[in-house]
Design an enzyme around this catalytic site. Structure first.
Site, PDB file in Angstrom:
ATOM      1  N   HIS A  71      41.646 -39.224   6.227  1.00  0.00           N
ATOM      2  CA  HIS A  71      41.351 -40.028   7.417  1.00  0.00           C
ATOM      3  C   HIS A  71      39.849 -40.236   7.636  1.00  0.00           C
ATOM      4  CE1 HIS A  71      45.525 -40.030   8.387  1.00  0.00           C
ATOM      5  NE2 HIS A  71      45.578 -38.720   8.557  1.00  0.00           N
ATOM      6  N   HIS A 154      41.759 -30.956  -0.085  1.00  0.00           N
ATOM      7  CA  HIS A 154      42.536 -31.621   0.964  1.00  0.00           C
ATOM      8  C   HIS A 154      43.656 -32.413   0.287  1.00  0.00           C
ATOM      9  CE1 HIS A 154      42.761 -33.067   5.136  1.00  0.00           C
ATOM     10  NE2 HIS A 154      43.180 -34.199   4.607  1.00  0.00           N
TER      11      HIS A 154
HETATM   12 FE   LIG Z   1      44.616 -35.176   5.849  1.00  0.00          FE
HETATM   13 FE   LIG Z   2      44.652 -33.354   8.824  1.00  0.00          FE
END
Ligand SMILES: [Fe+2]
Ligand SMILES: [Fe+2]
Length: 264
Positions: A71, A154
């Site tokens: 994001h 991530h």
């Molecule tokens: Fe994420």
């Molecule tokens: Fe997240």
């Protein structure tokens, strides 16, 4: 041995997550005797992305470095901010030309030099460059500049995260999984001295679906119709991992899960 203690805090979910960091992080930092704090801030602004003011909230709460994820670019103004703020890292394996940096070299309060690398997986996620080859290239660039190196992996797929742990075992101090917002119980130090955990969890509202109000998420599963997701409200919790590293060798000696609720 001089030991460096690094706290890595899971994805901050919007204003409740920032409130949790503000309430809990300073106390954790001193109680756990941490020399350096990394926070994943990809959801800091309203649950999607980060802005300069929300990043400042996290720095004020006690973060030394903020890592991001899928994001990263949800808020348009972040591109200019990333270009001016070396303490906020987007995944290093964004294709060439993306603004910002994917790794940096910092100093802990103990005076030790710490390298931080942000990476993103690409299994069940947006297409992005290979995180494995990218990690190799970043470690070449870091060279001898930092013995202690912490990697944020991530990613969605547990296999991709575990594979990254083994890929970097003995070359970095820790590979810390983020993104799935649920803390896993597989923390360990791999044979060549890399601390590993598949996911450290999130910092946000406890009674939620990954930080969001359950009803809208349930409705999406029931109907397959996209609806507006809203941040949950209520009791918050901070999830993290505490890693202890031998600063002379860069090898981790331990990794522990941390879970701190505001009412404890
Ligand atoms: Fe994420
Ligand atoms: Fe997240």
């Amino acid at each position: 041995m001089s030991a460096v203690r690094v706290l890595f805090v899971g994805d901050i979910m919007g204003s409740p997550g920032r409130r949790a960091a503000g309430k809990l992080l300073a106390d954790l930092r001193s109680r756990l005797d941490c020399h350096f704090v990394i926070v994943n801030g990809e959801n800091a602004a309203g649950g999607l992305g980060i802005t300069k003011p929300t990043a400042h909230d996290l720095f004020a709460a006690g973060a030394d470095v903020i890592t991001l994820g899928n994001h990263t670019f949800a808020k348009r103004a972040v591109a200019a901010y990333l270009a001016e703020e070396p303490r906020v890292l987007r995944p290093a394996n964004y294709p060439p030309g993306a603004p910002g940096s994917g790794w940096g070299i910092y100093e802990a309060t103990s005076g030790e030099i710490i390298g931080v690398v942000s990476l993103m997986g690409r299994t069940f996620m947006n297409p992005i460059d290979c995180p494995f080859r990218c990690a190799d290239a970043v470690l070449d660039e870091i060279g001898g500049r930092a013995k202690v190196i912490i990697v944020d992996m991530h990613a969605e797929a547990t296999s991709e995260k575990i594979a990254m742990g083994w890929h970097l075992d003995g070359r970095v101090s820790a590979v810390i999984g983020t993104h799935t917002h649920v803390q896993t119980s597989d923390e360990r130090v791999l044979p060549n001295g890399t601390a590993y955990v598949t996911d450290i969890g999130m910092t946000g509202v406890v009674d939620s679906v990954l930080g969001l109000i359950p009803a809208a998420v349930i409705n999406r599963f029931l109907t397959q119709v996209p609806g507006k997701f809203e941040l949950a409200e209520g009791r918050v919790c901070l999830h993290a991992a505490l890693i202890e590293v031998d600063a002379d060798t860069g090898r981790a000696s331990s990794i522990e899960r941390v879970e701190q609720g505001e009412e404890l």
